[in-house]
Enzyme design. Structure first.
Site, mmCIF file in Angstrom:
data_model
loop_
_atom_site.group_PDB
_atom_site.id
_atom_site.type_symbol
_atom_site.label_atom_id
_atom_site.label_comp_id
_atom_site.label_asym_id
_atom_site.label_seq_id
_atom_site.Cartn_x
_atom_site.Cartn_y
_atom_site.Cartn_z
ATOM 1 C CG HIS A 46 -1.927 1.062 1.285
ATOM 2 N ND1 HIS A 46 -3.135 0.936 1.958
ATOM 3 C CD2 HIS A 46 -1.950 2.322 0.752
ATOM 4 C CE1 HIS A 46 -3.821 2.065 1.856
ATOM 5 N NE2 HIS A 46 -3.117 2.934 1.122
ATOM 6 C CG HIS A 48 -1.288 6.186 -2.516
ATOM 7 N ND1 HIS A 48 -2.446 6.039 -3.248
ATOM 8 C CD2 HIS A 48 -1.560 5.694 -1.282
ATOM 9 C CE1 HIS A 48 -3.381 5.492 -2.481
ATOM 10 N NE2 HIS A 48 -2.870 5.265 -1.281
ATOM 11 C CG HIS A 226 -7.611 3.275 -0.438
ATOM 12 N ND1 HIS A 226 -6.917 2.740 -1.476
ATOM 13 C CD2 HIS A 226 -6.736 4.065 0.236
ATOM 14 C CE1 HIS A 226 -5.659 3.170 -1.431
ATOM 15 N NE2 HIS A 226 -5.524 3.983 -0.406
ATOM 16 C CD GLU A 229 -7.688 6.463 4.683
ATOM 17 O OE1 GLU A 229 -8.205 6.434 3.541
ATOM 18 O OE2 GLU A 229 -6.624 7.079 4.938
ATOM 19 C CG ASP A 307 -1.613 5.605 2.775
ATOM 20 O OD1 ASP A 307 -1.870 5.356 1.583
ATOM 21 O OD2 ASP A 307 -2.458 6.094 3.558
ATOM 22 C CG ASP A 308 -0.101 8.917 0.582
ATOM 23 O OD1 ASP A 308 -0.002 8.823 -0.646
ATOM 24 O OD2 ASP A 308 -1.128 8.589 1.217
HETATM 25 N N1 HPA Z 1 -6.758 7.222 1.305
HETATM 26 C C1 HPA Z 1 -7.412 7.560 0.202
HETATM 27 N N2 HPA Z 1 -6.821 8.070 -0.859
HETATM 28 C C2 HPA Z 1 -5.494 8.241 -0.842
HETATM 29 C C3 HPA Z 1 -4.766 7.903 0.273
HETATM 30 C C4 HPA Z 1 -5.420 7.354 1.401
HETATM 31 O O1 HPA Z 1 -4.839 7.001 2.442
HETATM 32 N N3 HPA Z 1 -3.489 8.208 -0.025
HETATM 33 C C5 HPA Z 1 -3.460 8.694 -1.282
HETATM 34 N N4 HPA Z 1 -4.691 8.717 -1.777
HETATM 35 ZN ZN ZN Z 2 -3.728 4.746 0.502
#
Ligand code: HPA
Ligand code: ZN
Length: 365
Positions: A46, A48, A226, A229, A307-308
């Site tokens: 996971h 991006h 996703h 969350e 994630d990011d």
């Molecule tokens: N959630 C949804 N969209 C996203 C995320 C996330 O954690 N990171 C980058 N786009």
């Molecule tokens: Zn994500």
């Protein structure tokens, strides 16, 4: 006196362990042995690619293209990375993407992530990209794919890593726009293993994209999404039942629904959890409150991911280390997390066995 919590390499430590000072008694040097989470062979599921754009590269690309950024400098950009929720992050994240204009930019972005991931012990990575964020600004699909695939190829070769690409649809945009994106991707079908769904979750249930995912699976793509969350457990159920996903990204709200937990345990449907992301986006108040350990103890196939990382203050190694520290994960739980990621990956069985063997070897070393 040694620093409390200082990590020192120990020749005597086994199971890929390092010795660490006891934070409660800093006079006792190297009294705790813990698993060396950086050296542990890892799979990341996971991530991006746009979320790996560090401020340094953002400024370099802005200079390359003569673009003015809304930050005075790199430090000011980092200081701006304080978020109230998912949407407040997405607003900055999409704005940051404005510096990504051509194949070379995507190549540089991908190579930088590979270098960083390799340093954290990543051996295999499955990378999300958001074509609509770029094609809607006029970046040709072909330039995007050219930059990403050459970055993956060269980075993988240089660092001994393997990778796959997962194309995400932006769920705040229409299902029709997602279908147009799917069709635009078909010439690059062989470079993309799966489709995914990301962006603003609330008010955009997975079922909005049923037709797109049906078509994607008919074209031979695997699917992920996703869900759970910020959105409710019902979105997790919908992603499995309506979109046919092989794994859920985030899914931390699953514990609110015991029936769903039972099903996910029975079917061993993987969840790609991102602990530092969840703290930064205030999905959980602190890491100590994170449901990761409870999810593991419930028997869910949980994995750790970043994630990011450029926005959330940590790559995968930091996500492992911070989770171990905040939640008191045992060595066996850490090894389970690493093995879960291999088993949840889109690698074939033979490659999965090879990665599992590397974890066993690490454990025995
Ligand atoms: N959630 C949804 N969209 C996203 C995320 C996330 O954690 N990171 C980058 N786009
Ligand atoms: Zn994500």
């Amino acid at each position: 006196m040694p620093d409390p919590g200082m990590i020192v390499k120990s020749r005597t430590a086994g199971r890929g362990r390092i010795a660490r000072n006891d934070p409660d008694d800093p006079t006792v040097r190297a009294s705790i042995e813990m698993i060396d989470v950086l050296a542990l062979p890892k799979t990341e599921l996971h991530l991006h690619i746009e979320g790996t754009l560090e401020p340094e590269l953002m400024f370099a690309l802005a200079t390359r293209h003569g673009i003015a950024l809304p930050y005075a400098d790199v430090d000011a950009a980092r200081r701006a990375y304080v978020f109230d929720d998912l949407q407040s992050f997405l607003d900055l994240y999409y704005a940051g993407c404005s510096v990504l204009r051509d194949a070379e930019d995507f190549y540089d972005l991908t190579r930088a992530y590979f270098d960083r991931a390799a340093a954290d012990g990543v051996r295999h990575t499955e990378i999300f990209f958001d074509p609509q964020t770029h094609t809607d600004r006029g970046v040709p699909f072909a330039a995007l794919m050219d930059g990403l695939t050459s970055g993956l190829g060269d980075g993988g070769q240089a660092l001994g890593m393997t990778s796959r690409l997962i194309m995400c649809f932006l769920r705040h945009l229409s299902a029709d726009a997602a279908m147009v994106t799917l069709e635009a991707s078909l010439p690059f079908r062989d470079s993309i293993v799966a489709v995914g769904l990301d962006s603003s979750e609330a008010g955009h249930p997975p079922s909005k994209f049923t037709a797109v995912f049906d078509r994607a699976r008919a074209e031979g793509f695997l699917a992920v999404a996703h869900a759970g969350e910020e959105g409710p457990p019902e979105y997790i159920r919908e992603a499995v039942d309506r979109l046919g996903v092989a794994r859920i990204d985030h899914g931390v709200r699953i514990l609110e629904d015991p029936d769903l937990v039972e099903r996910f345990v029975a079917e061993q449907i993987p969840l790609t959890v991102c602990p530092l992301s969840n703290v930064k986006l205030r999905v959980v108040p602190t890491l100590a409150d994170h449901p990761l350990k409870r999810m593991l103890e419930a028997g869910l196939r949980v994995t750790i991911n970043s994630d990011d990382p450029a926005y959330f203050g940590g790559y995968i190694g930091e996500n492992y280390a911070a989770s171990v520290a905040a939640l008191g994960l045992s060595d066996d739980q850490v090894l389970t997390l690493a093995r879960n990621s291999v088993l949840a990956s889109f690698l074939d069985t033979r490659d999965q066995q090879r990665h599992l063997a590397a974890i066993d070897e690490f454990d025995a070393s």
